[in-house]
Write a protein that holds these residues in place. Structure first.
Motif, PDB file in Angstrom:
ATOM      1  N   VAL A 196       3.911   7.240  50.067  1.00 51.78           N
ATOM      2  CA  VAL A 196       3.096   7.487  48.871  1.00 51.78           C
ATOM      3  C   VAL A 196       2.406   6.192  48.439  1.00 51.78           C
ATOM      4  N   ILE A 197       3.149   5.089  48.469  1.00 49.29           N
ATOM      5  CA  ILE A 197       2.560   3.789  48.111  1.00 49.29           C
ATOM      6  C   ILE A 197       1.465   3.410  49.105  1.00 49.29           C
ATOM      7  N   ALA A 198       1.696   3.678  50.392  1.00 47.76           N
ATOM      8  CA  ALA A 198       0.684   3.374  51.412  1.00 47.76           C
ATOM      9  C   ALA A 198      -0.586   4.181  51.180  1.00 47.76           C
ATOM     10  N   ALA A 199      -0.441   5.432  50.750  1.00 52.80           N
ATOM     11  CA  ALA A 199      -1.615   6.249  50.436  1.00 52.80           C
ATOM     12  C   ALA A 199      -2.384   5.644  49.266  1.00 52.80           C
ATOM     13  N   PHE A 200      -1.648   5.151  48.281  1.00 43.79           N
ATOM     14  CA  PHE A 200      -2.268   4.472  47.139  1.00 43.79           C
ATOM     15  C   PHE A 200      -3.014   3.233  47.601  1.00 43.79           C
ATOM     16  N   LEU A 201      -2.392   2.495  48.529  1.00 42.30           N
ATOM     17  CA  LEU A 201      -2.980   1.263  49.061  1.00 42.30           C
ATOM     18  C   LEU A 201      -4.258   1.526  49.843  1.00 42.30           C
ATOM     19  N   ALA A 202      -4.389   2.712  50.412  1.00 48.15           N
ATOM     20  CA  ALA A 202      -5.526   3.035  51.271  1.00 48.15           C
ATOM     21  C   ALA A 202      -6.797   3.348  50.489  1.00 48.15           C
ATOM     22  N   VAL A 203      -6.690   3.514  49.171  1.00 48.56           N
ATOM     23  CA  VAL A 203      -7.856   3.883  48.355  1.00 48.56           C
ATOM     24  C   VAL A 203      -8.507   2.614  47.814  1.00 48.56           C
ATOM     25  N   PRO A 204      -9.774   2.333  48.176  1.00 53.20           N
ATOM     26  CA  PRO A 204     -10.441   1.128  47.672  1.00 53.20           C
ATOM     27  C   PRO A 204     -10.458   1.086  46.145  1.00 53.20           C
ATOM     28  N   LEU A 205     -10.381  -0.105  45.592  1.00 48.14           N
ATOM     29  CA  LEU A 205     -10.326  -0.379  44.159  1.00 48.14           C
ATOM     30  C   LEU A 205      -8.995   0.063  43.551  1.00 48.14           C
ATOM     31  N   LEU A 206      -8.595   1.296  43.835  1.00 49.64           N
ATOM     32  CA  LEU A 206      -7.301   1.748  43.340  1.00 49.64           C
ATOM     33  C   LEU A 206      -6.175   0.903  43.926  1.00 49.64           C
ATOM     34  N   ASN A 207      -6.421   0.350  45.122  1.00 44.66           N
ATOM     35  CA  ASN A 207      -5.371  -0.446  45.767  1.00 44.66           C
ATOM     36  C   ASN A 207      -5.041  -1.727  45.004  1.00 44.66           C
ATOM     37  N   LEU A 208      -5.923  -2.129  44.077  1.00 47.49           N
ATOM     38  CA  LEU A 208      -5.623  -3.295  43.260  1.00 47.49           C
ATOM     39  C   LEU A 208      -4.426  -3.038  42.343  1.00 47.49           C
ATOM     40  N   LEU A 209      -4.175  -1.766  42.061  1.00 46.01           N
ATOM     41  CA  LEU A 209      -3.062  -1.400  41.201  1.00 46.01           C
ATOM     42  C   LEU A 209      -1.781  -1.125  41.977  1.00 46.01           C
ATOM     43  N   THR A 210      -1.840  -1.256  43.304  1.00 43.36           N
ATOM     44  CA  THR A 210      -0.699  -0.870  44.138  1.00 43.36           C
ATOM     45  C   THR A 210       0.617  -1.537  43.728  1.00 43.36           C
ATOM     46  N   PRO A 211       0.663  -2.864  43.513  1.00 45.70           N
ATOM     47  CA  PRO A 211       1.961  -3.460  43.163  1.00 45.70           C
ATOM     48  C   PRO A 211       2.540  -2.907  41.866  1.00 45.70           C
ATOM     49  N   LEU A 212       1.681  -2.683  40.872  1.00 46.65           N
ATOM     50  CA  LEU A 212       2.167  -2.172  39.588  1.00 46.65           C
ATOM     51  C   LEU A 212       2.661  -0.738  39.736  1.00 46.65           C
ATOM     52  N   PHE A 213       1.885   0.074  40.452  1.00 47.45           N
ATOM     53  CA  PHE A 213       2.299   1.461  40.700  1.00 47.45           C
ATOM     54  C   PHE A 213       3.601   1.502  41.490  1.00 47.45           C
ATOM     55  N   ALA A 214       3.699   0.686  42.528  1.00 55.32           N
ATOM     56  CA  ALA A 214       4.875   0.700  43.387  1.00 55.32           C
ATOM     57  C   ALA A 214       6.118   0.255  42.624  1.00 55.32           C
ATOM     58  N   ALA A 215       5.980  -0.781  41.799  1.00 53.35           N
ATOM     59  CA  ALA A 215       7.129  -1.255  41.026  1.00 53.35           C
ATOM     60  C   ALA A 215       7.621  -0.177  40.077  1.00 53.35           C
ATOM     61  N   ALA A 216       6.691   0.457  39.351  1.00 53.83           N
ATOM     62  CA  ALA A 216       7.085   1.510  38.411  1.00 53.83           C
ATOM     63  C   ALA A 216       7.708   2.692  39.139  1.00 53.83           C
ATOM     64  N   MET A 217       7.109   3.094  40.238  1.00 50.90           N
ATOM     65  CA  MET A 217       7.621   4.232  40.985  1.00 50.90           C
ATOM     66  C   MET A 217       9.026   3.976  41.504  1.00 50.90           C
ATOM     67  N   MET A 218       9.261   2.781  42.031  1.00 49.08           N
ATOM     68  CA  MET A 218      10.574   2.493  42.594  1.00 49.08           C
ATOM     69  C   MET A 218      11.640   2.301  41.522  1.00 49.08           C
TER      70      MET A 218
END
Length: 234
Positions: A196-218
């Motif tokens: 799910v995090i990798a899918a988030f990472l694959a989206v341009p611009l949205l991938n800038l939020l990946t670390p924050l999303f991943a931390a909250a999700m985990m």
């Protein structure tokens, strides 16, 4: 469990505490990229251009200008590829802030986790940078193999990102070895969450939020896994 954690984390990205962290992260990222751009262009002018002129002494002036333009385009392309990794490093310094917001807001009856020491946070940030770079280099190499290139991107990044961020969330409450053992015990769940995090990472611009999303999700996933373990042992 995974989808609930992802949905909750995605919604929390819109809240003011998360926006504040993202604005700090983005501002520092832009400063870092500007400094990197100035450093690289100065290095090219200092090393590459004199070497090229010495190698080709009869090169016309217009060719030198053309080479400079090509170098600038190459540098710009390289900087674009570095946006997500550099953001990841800087955001890694604020992951404990994100985790604490989630823990205090969504789990008010539970104790708040311990923030990792500053040096440890820096090490994790650098490791995440390495994970992103390594994962994408491997995926890029596998682009030459038809049929598995996209799958390789998700498998490699899903495993690495899931592992790093789950262990981060777990280490706020557990010793490092115990956090790693818990991750191995729930390896399948953590890997699916990593996808799910990798899918988030694959989206341009949205991938800038990946670390924050991943931390909250985990954080949510660790809470869910821990709650299930308590129920089973009761």
């Amino acid at each position: 469990m995974i989808l609930d954690a992802a949905r909750t984390a995605a919604l929390e990205l819109l809240t003011p505490p998360f926006r504040a962290v993202f604005i700090k992260t983005l501002g520092l990222t832009l400063l870092a990229l500007v400094a990197l751009w100035l450093g690289l262009t100065s290095l090219v002018e200092w090393l590459a251009l004199p070497w090229l002129q010495a190698l080709l002494p009869g090169i016309p002036a217009w060719a030198g200008w053309l080479g400079g333009i090509v170098a600038a385009i190459a540098l710009a392309f390289g900087m674009a590829l570095l946006v997500a990794p550099v953001t990841a490093v800087i955001a890694g310094l604020f992951l404990d802030d994100v985790a604490e917001v989630v823990e205090r807001t969504d789990y008010p009856r539970d104790p708040v986790g311990r923030a990792l020491p500053a040096l440890r946070s820096l090490v994790l940030a650098i490791r995440f940078f390495g994970v992103v770079i390594l994962g994408n280099i491997v995926a890029l190499l596998l682009l030459l193999v038809p049929g598995i290139n996209i799958a390789a991107f998700f498998v490699v990044n899903g495993y690495l990102l899931g592992r790093e961020f789950f262990e981060f969330a777990a280490m706020r409450f557990r010793p490092e070895e115990e956090a790693k053992a818990l991750r191995r015990q729930h390896a399948g769940t953590v890997f699916l969450a990593g996808l799910v995090i990798a899918a988030f990472l694959a989206v341009p611009l949205l991938n800038l939020l990946t670390p924050l999303f991943a931390a909250a999700m985990m954080v949510h996933l660790h809470k869910a896994v821990s709650a299930r373990a308590v129920v089973r042992s009761a």
